[in-house]
Scaffold this active site. Sequence first.
Site, PDB file in Angstrom:
ATOM      1  N   SER A 143      15.238  67.864  61.559  1.00 46.02           N
ATOM      2  CA  SER A 143      14.139  66.902  61.469  1.00 46.02           C
ATOM      3  C   SER A 143      13.788  66.680  60.011  1.00 46.02           C
ATOM      4  CB  SER A 143      12.909  67.448  62.209  1.00 46.02           C
ATOM      5  OG  SER A 143      11.753  66.657  61.975  1.00 46.02           O
ATOM      6  N   TYR A 156       6.873  74.091  64.189  1.00 50.00           N
ATOM      7  CA  TYR A 156       7.918  73.063  64.236  1.00 50.00           C
ATOM      8  C   TYR A 156       8.615  72.959  62.883  1.00 50.00           C
ATOM      9  CZ  TYR A 156      10.220  68.690  65.513  1.00 50.00           C
ATOM     10  OH  TYR A 156      11.160  67.721  65.790  1.00 50.00           O
TER      11      TYR A 156
END
Length: 251
Positions: A143, A156
């Site tokens: 990501s 995350y």
Amino acid sequence: MQVKDKIVIVTGAGSGIGAAAAKHFATHKAKVVVSDIKKEKADKIVEEITKDGGEAIAIVANVSKFDEVDALIKETVSAYGQLDVIVNNAGIGPRNMTRTGEYALEDWHDVIDVNQTGVFYCMKLALQQMKKQGHGNIVNVASLAGLKASINNISYSASKFAVVGMTKSAALEYATKNIRINAVCPGYTESALLDKLLSVRPDMDDLLKSVIPMKRYGQANEVADAIVWLASDNTKFITGQTITLDGGTSL
């Protein structure tokens, strides 16, 4: 793209980027193992692929469970004789986004278990099979949050930074073994995770688009294009790289 007849596992393939990647591989004549934690979602994608003339099977697996990942790899090899590509896409976000000091322990452990440990399990077991057969290709879905700061999102961010690091470390280890390992780093992409964020904070829509030079979110099929390209024989001299798909956000 040259992926015809390759045996490909895509985890988290029941929706979003995973589903788009599974369909894209099938369109290019790969044989796809659609893996997801939810059987009905995996079955639906397999049905869509076979309806369009592709070849796919569904295997249910929770990537945070080592035994289930082991079974996923073994069932794939049993069905097809080898494993050419694994796309480690399965991932989750936290239930609540908040500052690090107030971050829930449950959110930390759950996200790390899936996004970081799950990718490690898949890499570990896939690499054993790939080394045995003498070739292989791994594409990890990281990501933009694994390349730059992401506030109120510590688990995350930590997990995706870890995926980038694992990609580079393993790529170096296996560069002489005919095994390539790369990652894609999507920015804000239309997905269940983004929908969840916007449902909690509708005002975030304008804010997020304001920091994307292209003024739009990415599409799952755009990320899938990059995944299939990295998994193909068109990229034989690329390993240990992170391909950022963020509409210019990182600029």
